[in-house]
Design a protein around this motif. Structure first.
Motif, mmCIF file in Angstrom:
data_model
loop_
_atom_site.group_PDB
_atom_site.id
_atom_site.type_symbol
_atom_site.label_atom_id
_atom_site.label_comp_id
_atom_site.label_asym_id
_atom_site.label_seq_id
_atom_site.Cartn_x
_atom_site.Cartn_y
_atom_site.Cartn_z
ATOM 1 N N ALA A 148 0.816 -1.212 0.000
ATOM 2 C CA ALA A 148 0.000 0.000 0.000
ATOM 3 C C ALA A 148 0.847 1.258 0.000
ATOM 4 C CB ALA A 148 -0.942 0.000 1.207
ATOM 5 N N GLU A 149 2.067 1.157 0.491
ATOM 6 C CA GLU A 149 2.959 2.311 0.484
ATOM 7 C C GLU A 149 3.422 2.652 -0.932
ATOM 8 O OE1 GLU A 149 6.169 1.537 3.128
ATOM 9 O OE2 GLU A 149 4.914 1.489 4.937
ATOM 10 N N VAL A 150 3.323 1.665 -1.833
ATOM 11 C CA VAL A 150 3.776 1.860 -3.208
ATOM 12 C C VAL A 150 2.608 2.097 -4.159
ATOM 13 C CG1 VAL A 150 5.214 0.901 -5.056
ATOM 14 C CG2 VAL A 150 5.681 0.299 -2.671
ATOM 15 N N HIS A 151 1.477 1.421 -3.882
ATOM 16 C CA HIS A 151 0.302 1.571 -4.753
ATOM 17 C C HIS A 151 -0.966 1.510 -3.904
ATOM 18 C CE1 HIS A 151 -2.645 0.921 -7.933
ATOM 19 N NE2 HIS A 151 -1.717 1.244 -8.816
ATOM 20 N N ALA A 152 -1.909 2.388 -4.187
ATOM 21 C CA ALA A 152 -3.119 2.520 -3.369
ATOM 22 C C ALA A 152 -3.958 1.247 -3.327
ATOM 23 C CB ALA A 152 -3.972 3.681 -3.880
ATOM 24 N N LYS A 153 -3.868 0.400 -4.349
ATOM 25 C CA LYS A 153 -4.664 -0.824 -4.354
ATOM 26 C C LYS A 153 -4.256 -1.776 -3.236
ATOM 27 C CE LYS A 153 -7.633 0.194 -7.260
ATOM 28 N NZ LYS A 153 -8.993 0.447 -6.754
#
Length: 319
Positions: free
Chosen positions: A279-284
């Motif tokens: 989640a820190e890299v991509h909102a999904k």
């Protein structure tokens, strides 16, 4: 001396061959167009799995669900992102001509990851309903994408067919560019929201999302039970300041039957056990949930089933 050198060289070659054979084979993960969520999130997943496990995964751009299933069936990919509706049609050999009576069972599910919303996007404020698409130039996704199937369903819910529109087979990125240039009037985009191509369109041009009413949501659910009512919150896209009502399917990772139980278990467990890091890299990554992941309408890979069983969820396993 020559004999000793030959023996030493032979040993080096044996050890090198052993190291090569023991290294895990690279798994090709086919995703979607570079302006969509499949590619963006798939690339994040592949990099994380490769960096943190002994299962190397390489994400590549793809043309969407139907095309990805074909790549798996041909043996050209081992993992793929697909919509669960299209995957179910293919696996069971139902509904559409390309699958009817010809099931494709060379794959199983690893996990459902997030909702894919069916977004009908336009720059024309006069288009407020699917019915307004009659006679219009409408993108229904690139050839081989799952968008095509959803577009057909949307039209059917309004007693329309492809003959009622001028269908254009464009990727998400090309759809956005064509909307900017006025070459098309509307586009179907089926992806996790916010979708990069739609974000770009709303930021640079301004756009609208066409809403569904309850009557037509019910009709869509009668057409296919996989559809669920979905709300795209206000503010998801610049300039769209009210909630948008539509339907969603599930984004699922499938695996070739050649993927081993250990590989499948490693992939699924790595994704769900590291949701916060992802989640820190991509909102999904924020949407990853084990219970959600255990339901997709497809049989699961035995390795994936092992992980879900550990978490208390029983899934159907392919025979």
């Amino acid at each position: 001396m020559k004999r000793l050198f030959s023996i030493a060289l032979a040993l080096v070659m044996v050890f090198a061959m052993a190291a090569t054979s023991s290294a895990a084979a690279e798994l090709i993960f086919t995703t979607g167009g570079t302006s969509g969520t499949y590619y963006a999130f798939g690339s994040v997943l592949a990099q994380y799995i490769t960096s943190n496990t002994d299962v190397p995964v390489t994400a590549i751009a793809g043309n969407g669900s139907a095309a990805n299933i074909d790549l798996i069936d041909l043996g050209d990919a081992q993992l793929a992102f697909v919509q669960n509706d299209v995957a179910a049609y293919a696996y069971n050999g139902i509904r559409f001509e390309q699958y009817e009576g010809m099931p494709i069972t060379s794959f199983t599910a690893l996990a459902a990851l997030y909702d894919e919303t069916v977004q009908l996007i336009t720059c024309d404020p006069e288009i407020t309903s699917v019915a307004d698409l009659k006679g219009k130039n409408v993108s229904i996704g690139s050839a081989g994408s799952g968008v095509y199937f959803n577009a057909l369903d949307f039209l059917a819910a309004y007693d329309m067919t492809l003959e009622d529109i001028n269908p254009q087979y464009l990727s998400f990125g090309d759809s956005a560019e064509s909307l900017k240039d006025g070459k098309i009037d509307a586009a179907f985009v089926v992806a996790g929201a916010p979708t990069p191509a739609v974000t770009d369109l709303c930021t640079t041009k301004g756009a609208y999302l066409v809403n569904l009413d309850d009557e037509h949501i019910t009709k869509l659910q009668e057409i296919s039970s996989v559809y669920t009512k979905s709300i795209i919150p206000a503010g998801t896209y610049e300039g769209i300041d009210e909630d948008s009502v539509t339907v969603a399917v599930k984004a699922v990772i499938i695996a070739s039957n050649d993927v081993t139980d250990d590989e499948a278990y490693t992939i699924v467990s790595t994704i769900f056990e590291n949701a916060d890091a992802l989640a820190e890299v991509h909102a999904k990554g924020l949407e990853l949930d084990v219970e959600y992941g255990s339901v997709c309408g497809l049989p699961y890979h035995p390795g994936a089933a092992m992980y879900f069983a550990e978490k208390g969820y029983t899934v159907e396993v392919a025979e």
